[in-house]
Design a protein around this motif. Structure first.
Motif, PDB file in Angstrom:
ATOM      1  N   SER A 106       0.852  -1.174   0.000  1.00 38.69           N
ATOM      2  CA  SER A 106       0.000   0.000   0.000  1.00 38.69           C
ATOM      3  C   SER A 106       0.894   1.232   0.000  1.00 38.69           C
ATOM      4  O   SER A 106       2.054   1.165   0.421  1.00 38.69           O
ATOM      5  N   ASP A 143      -0.079   3.784   1.757  1.00 39.29           N
ATOM      6  CA  ASP A 143      -0.506   4.414   3.002  1.00 39.29           C
ATOM      7  C   ASP A 143       0.149   3.689   4.179  1.00 39.29           C
ATOM      8  O   ASP A 143      -0.154   2.513   4.437  1.00 39.29           O
ATOM      9  N   ASN A 145      -0.430   3.934   7.207  1.00 42.73           N
ATOM     10  CA  ASN A 145      -1.422   3.529   8.205  1.00 42.73           C
ATOM     11  C   ASN A 145      -1.945   2.123   7.963  1.00 42.73           C
ATOM     12  O   ASN A 145      -2.502   1.504   8.873  1.00 42.73           O
ATOM     13  N   ASP A 146      -1.799   1.598   6.752  1.00 42.01           N
ATOM     14  CA  ASP A 146      -2.227   0.238   6.441  1.00 42.01           C
ATOM     15  C   ASP A 146      -1.280  -0.820   7.009  1.00 42.01           C
ATOM     16  O   ASP A 146      -1.583  -2.011   6.963  1.00 42.01           O
ATOM     17  N   VAL A 147      -0.137  -0.382   7.533  1.00 48.44           N
ATOM     18  CA  VAL A 147       0.875  -1.319   8.038  1.00 48.44           C
ATOM     19  C   VAL A 147       1.336  -0.863   9.433  1.00 48.44           C
ATOM     20  O   VAL A 147       2.501  -0.535   9.645  1.00 48.44           O
ATOM     21  N   ARG A 198       1.269  -7.603   4.702  1.00 51.06           N
ATOM     22  CA  ARG A 198       1.028  -6.232   4.254  1.00 51.06           C
ATOM     23  C   ARG A 198       2.356  -5.484   4.263  1.00 51.06           C
ATOM     24  O   ARG A 198       3.235  -5.769   5.075  1.00 51.06           O
ATOM     25  N   TRP A 237       4.319  -1.432   3.083  1.00 52.47           N
ATOM     26  CA  TRP A 237       4.255  -0.047   2.601  1.00 52.47           C
ATOM     27  C   TRP A 237       5.540   0.279   1.878  1.00 52.47           C
ATOM     28  O   TRP A 237       6.637  -0.057   2.349  1.00 52.47           O
TER      29      TRP A 237
END
Length: 167
Positions: A62, A64, A66-68, A106, A108
Motif C-alpha cells: 500500500s 498508506d 497507516n495500512d501497516v 502487508r 508499505w
C-alpha cells in the motif's frame, strides 16, 4: 559452503554494446544490484530489481503507512558497479525504505521513490538518507565482504558516509 548452491553476487558492468534501435534510452540494469537491510541482517537480493526480494514476496503493498501499523523497517539499497582504468568500484549507492508486516502479509513502500533512487544510483549518486548507524555499518560490511577491492577503489565520499553516524 554448499556445493551446487548458486552464490548471489553483485552484477558488474557488462560488455554489451549500446544500440540505437528499439529500446534505446531504456535503463540498463546490467550493472545494478540490490542489498536488503532487515533488522540485524544485510544481504544481496537481486530480486528487489523486480520487487521480488525475499521480504517482498507474498506481500500486498500500500502507499498508506497507516495500512501497516505493525510493519518493521526494511531498506532496499541500490548499488551500481562502475569501472574505470583502475577497475570496478561501487559507483552509486542509494537507499529506500519499506515497512513489512510478514504476519499480516502487508507492506508499505512508495514505488516511485524506489524507481527514482534506483535511477540515482545508476547516475552515480550516493544517497543514504534515513539509514542509521547500524544500517550503515551493515551495508559497509556487505560491500567489503562482497569485494574488498571494489570497496578500496570506491570514492572517499561513500567511505565517509558509511563511517559516520548520521545523527
Amino acid at each position: 559452503m554448499e556445493t551446487g548452491k548458486k552464490q548471489i553476487s553483485l552484477n558488474i558492468v557488462s560488455n554489451k554494446v549500446n544500440h540505437r534501435g528499439f529500446g534505446a534510452g531504456s535503463i540498463d540494469l546490467s550493472n545494478l544490484s540490490s542489498i536488503i537491510i532487515d533488522g540485524d541482517e544485510a544481504y544481496i537480493d537481486i530480486g528487489a530489481l523486480h520487487a521480488k526480494s525475499k521480504v517482498e514476496r507474498r506481500i500486498k503493498f500500500s502507499m498508506d503507512k497507516n495500512d501497516v501499523p505493525n510493519g518493521r523497517q526494511v531498506w532496499v539499497v541500490w548499488v551500481a558497479v562502475d569501472r574505470d582504468e583502475r577497475g570496478a568500484f561501487y559507483g552509486g549507492v542509494t537507499a529506500c525504505e519499506m515497512l513489512i508486516d510478514s504476519e499480516a502479509r502487508r507492506g508499505w513502500k512508495i514505488l516511485a521513490d524506489h524507481v527514482n533512487q534506483m535511477d540515482r544510483a545508476l547516475k552515480r549518486k550516493y544517497i543514504l538518507d534515513g539509514l542509521g548507524a547500524k544500517e550503515r555499518q551493515l551495508l559497509k560490511k556487505v560491500l567489503i565482504e562482497h569485494n574488498a577491492e571494489w570497496w578500496e577503489r570506491s570514492p572517499q565520499e561513500l567511505k565517509d558516509m558509511l563511517a559516520s553516524d548520521p545523527t
